[in-house]
Design an enzyme around this catalytic site. Structure first.
Site, PDB file in Angstrom:
ATOM      1  N   ASN A 121       3.066   1.785  11.626  1.00 23.50           N
ATOM      2  CA  ASN A 121       2.484   2.191  12.913  1.00 23.50           C
ATOM      3  C   ASN A 121       2.958   1.207  13.970  1.00 23.50           C
ATOM      4  O   ASN A 121       3.396   0.108  13.635  1.00 23.50           O
ATOM      5  CB  ASN A 121       0.950   2.188  12.833  1.00 23.50           C
ATOM      6  N   HIS A 162      -2.894   4.766  -9.632  1.00 16.65           N
ATOM      7  CA  HIS A 162      -2.278   3.825 -10.544  1.00 16.65           C
ATOM      8  C   HIS A 162      -2.381   2.379 -10.062  1.00 16.65           C
ATOM      9  O   HIS A 162      -1.734   1.510 -10.593  1.00 16.65           O
ATOM     10  CB  HIS A 162      -0.816   4.211 -10.743  1.00 16.65           C
ATOM     11  N   ALA A 206       3.203  -2.915   4.068  1.00 14.77           N
ATOM     12  CA  ALA A 206       3.143  -2.175   5.306  1.00 14.77           C
ATOM     13  C   ALA A 206       2.778  -3.147   6.417  1.00 14.77           C
ATOM     14  O   ALA A 206       2.022  -4.074   6.186  1.00 14.77           O
ATOM     15  CB  ALA A 206       2.070  -1.108   5.181  1.00 14.77           C
ATOM     16  N   HIS A 220      -6.376  -8.938  -1.199  1.00 13.54           N
ATOM     17  CA  HIS A 220      -6.370  -9.334   0.206  1.00 13.54           C
ATOM     18  C   HIS A 220      -7.525 -10.275   0.518  1.00 13.54           C
ATOM     19  O   HIS A 220      -8.608 -10.151  -0.047  1.00 13.54           O
ATOM     20  CB  HIS A 220      -6.507  -8.113   1.107  1.00 13.54           C
ATOM     21  N   SER A 255       0.820  -1.213   0.000  1.00 11.64           N
ATOM     22  CA  SER A 255       0.000   0.000   0.000  1.00 11.64           C
ATOM     23  C   SER A 255       0.853   1.261   0.000  1.00 11.64           C
ATOM     24  O   SER A 255       1.792   1.388   0.765  1.00 11.64           O
ATOM     25  CB  SER A 255      -0.941   0.057   1.202  1.00 11.64           C
ATOM     26  N   HIS A 295      -5.872   4.218   9.339  1.00  6.49           N
ATOM     27  CA  HIS A 295      -5.362   3.982   7.994  1.00  6.49           C
ATOM     28  C   HIS A 295      -4.606   5.197   7.458  1.00  6.49           C
ATOM     29  O   HIS A 295      -3.667   5.059   6.686  1.00  6.49           O
ATOM     30  CB  HIS A 295      -6.516   3.589   7.065  1.00  6.49           C
ATOM     31  N   TYR A 346      -9.194 -10.135   3.175  1.00  3.34           N
ATOM     32  CA  TYR A 346     -10.299  -9.394   3.800  1.00  3.34           C
ATOM     33  C   TYR A 346     -11.217  -8.713   2.785  1.00  3.34           C
ATOM     34  O   TYR A 346     -12.316  -8.289   3.108  1.00  3.34           O
ATOM     35  CB  TYR A 346      -9.782  -8.359   4.827  1.00  3.34           C
ATOM     36  N   GLU A 347     -10.780  -8.611   1.544  1.00  3.34           N
ATOM     37  CA  GLU A 347     -11.633  -8.020   0.513  1.00  3.34           C
ATOM     38  C   GLU A 347     -12.617  -9.046  -0.025  1.00  3.34           C
ATOM     39  O   GLU A 347     -13.506  -8.702  -0.813  1.00  3.34           O
ATOM     40  CB  GLU A 347     -10.780  -7.504  -0.653  1.00  3.34           C
ATOM     41  N   MET A 383      -1.736  -7.809   6.991  1.00  5.65           N
ATOM     42  CA  MET A 383      -2.895  -8.535   6.464  1.00  5.65           C
ATOM     43  C   MET A 383      -2.664  -9.123   5.077  1.00  5.65           C
ATOM     44  O   MET A 383      -3.609  -9.375   4.336  1.00  5.65           O
ATOM     45  CB  MET A 383      -4.109  -7.610   6.429  1.00  5.65           C
ATOM     46  N   SER A 384      -1.416  -9.305   4.708  1.00  4.76           N
ATOM     47  CA  SER A 384      -1.145  -9.822   3.366  1.00  4.76           C
ATOM     48  C   SER A 384       0.191 -10.537   3.342  1.00  4.76           C
ATOM     49  O   SER A 384       0.731 -10.877   4.392  1.00  4.76           O
ATOM     50  CB  SER A 384      -1.130  -8.657   2.377  1.00  4.76           C
TER      51      SER A 384
HETATM   52  C1  LIG Z   1      -0.400  -4.315   3.043  1.00  5.67           C
HETATM   53  O1  LIG Z   1      -0.687  -3.603   1.897  1.00  5.67           O
HETATM   54  C2  LIG Z   1      -2.032  -3.460   1.611  1.00  5.67           C
HETATM   55  C3  LIG Z   1      -2.224  -2.714   0.330  1.00  5.67           C
HETATM   56  O2  LIG Z   1      -1.332  -3.039  -0.630  1.00  5.67           O
HETATM   57  C4  LIG Z   1      -2.778  -2.796   2.747  1.00  5.67           C
HETATM   58  O3  LIG Z   1      -4.125  -2.653   2.422  1.00  5.67           O
HETATM   59  C5  LIG Z   1      -2.589  -3.590   3.960  1.00  5.67           C
HETATM   60  O4  LIG Z   1      -3.231  -2.949   5.031  1.00  5.67           O
HETATM   61  C6  LIG Z   1      -1.132  -3.757   4.236  1.00  5.67           C
HETATM   62  N1  LIG Z   1      -0.941  -4.637   5.338  1.00  5.67           N
HETATM   63  C7  LIG Z   1      -1.063  -4.394   6.574  1.00  5.67           C
HETATM   64  C8  LIG Z   1      -0.820  -3.061   7.165  1.00  5.67           C
HETATM   65  O5  LIG Z   1      -1.408  -5.291   7.240  1.00  5.67           O
END
Ligand SMILES: *[C@@H]1O[C@H](CO)[C@@H](O)[C@H](O)[C@H]1NC(C)=O
Ligand SMILES: *[C@@H]1O[C@H](CO)[C@@H](O)[C@H](O)[C@H]1NC(C)=O
Length: 297
Positions: free
Chosen positions: A250, A71, A123, A93, A38, A264, A95-96, A226-227
């Protein structure tokens, strides 16, 4: 392509068709694939001779849920100092609502295209008390928490053309690439904020409770996100070398008396602040990767 439950129902032919379609459209033959986390979509900016495909135009490719801006949602081919690369701007993800088969679909396409190494950036929230916001953590190992509960991308029939039924994960993150990242980081003056650590995946979408964060700390996690883990697992299964870089956007709260709450906005702000540094790091890594493979072959 269709999916049933969380097991993979993409056939080898689905992967092959997508690969062939892409190879027909581009003369790039990437050796390195980069998954941009992200706010890190700009990683592709350093590349030349670019060719961009929107996910929605690529056969079988999972399509964005529309939550992306700018983009994101593009596959970008490009060259960095003679090394052909492919960048995923925006990824999928759990979660989506995507199945893990969809989340990891691009990784097998990279493999079939001839990619050797996968570089994932993302992240994550810092758990290790020594970490600071803005640190870059080289992922040394991971804990696949959804995997423990059966949300695993390799569940279902195994296709031997990709890899074996029971793959080893103890060396999922290439030692050589980790060393290279540390070397390049120190040359660029990043040593003060580069760390190595264990990444833990949770499904999200909510951020961790304090009790959950404390549990993760006890389990030996240095950061949480989360990924990334499904992609890395599938990459290791099919024999790709992996390097994972996680930006600590964070600090996860471990203390009930702490007033700040994660949001976020904070995550995006930090990504922006370090995006430039990460881009330099990734570009330098790719240049050195090429030299290294020349030296060792
Ligand atoms: C990892 O990246 C995605 C977007 O690419 C973001 O939505 C997600 O929150 C990030 N992972 C975290 C902070 O767990
Ligand atoms: C790729 O190109 C070949 C030769 O032009 C063609 O036969 C084939 O159908 C194409 N494949 C895809 C998936 O577009």
């Amino acid at each position: 392509m269709h999916t049933k439950g969380n097991s993979c129902c993409c056939s080898f032919e689905d992967y092959k068709l997508t690969t062939e379609w892409l190879l027909n459209q581009t003369s790039h033959r990437p050796k390195i694939a980069v998954i941009c986390g992200s706010g890190l979509g700009l990683l592709a900016d350093g590349a030349t001779n670019k060719q961009t495909f929107r996910y929605q135009d690529i056969p079988n490719f999972p399509v964005s849920t529309g939550a992306w801006s700018g983009h994101e949602g593009c596959l970008v081919f490009g060259t960095i100092e003679d090394t052909s690369c492919v960048f995923m701007q925006g990824h999928f993800h759990l979660y989506e609502g995507y199945s893990l088969c969809q989340v990891t679909f691009p990784v097998r396409i990279f493999k079939l295209m001839g990619v050797e190494s996968l570089l994932v950036t993302n992240a994550s929230g810092g758990i290790c008390p020594d970490f600071k916001v803005g640190d870059i953590m080289i992922i040394k190992d991971h804990i696949n928490l959804p995997g423990f509960a059966g949300q695993h991308p390799l569940c279902g029939p195994n296709d031997e053309r990709f890899g074996i039924r029971f793959p080893c994960m103890s060396d999922a993150y290439s030692k050589d690439l980790r060393r290279l990242a540390l070397d390049v980081g120190s040359e660029l003056g990043c040593s003060d904020f580069m760390r190595e650590g264990v990444f833990c995946m949770v499904s999200g979408p909510n951020f961790e409770t304090i009790a959950e964060a404390r549990m993760l700390l006890i389990l030996g996690c240095d950061s949480v996100g989360m990924s990334t883990v499904p992609e890395v697992t599938v990459a290791k299964h099919c024999g790709l070398r992996v390097l994972g870089l996680s930006l600590i956007t964070n600090m996860v709260s471990l203390d009930y008396s702490r007033e700040e709450k994660v949001n976020h906005e904070e995550v995006l702000q930090t990504s922006k602040m370090r995006a430039e540094v990460l881009q330099k790091l990734v570009t330098a890594l790719i240049c050195r990767y090429q030299q290294q493979s020349i030296n060792t072959h």
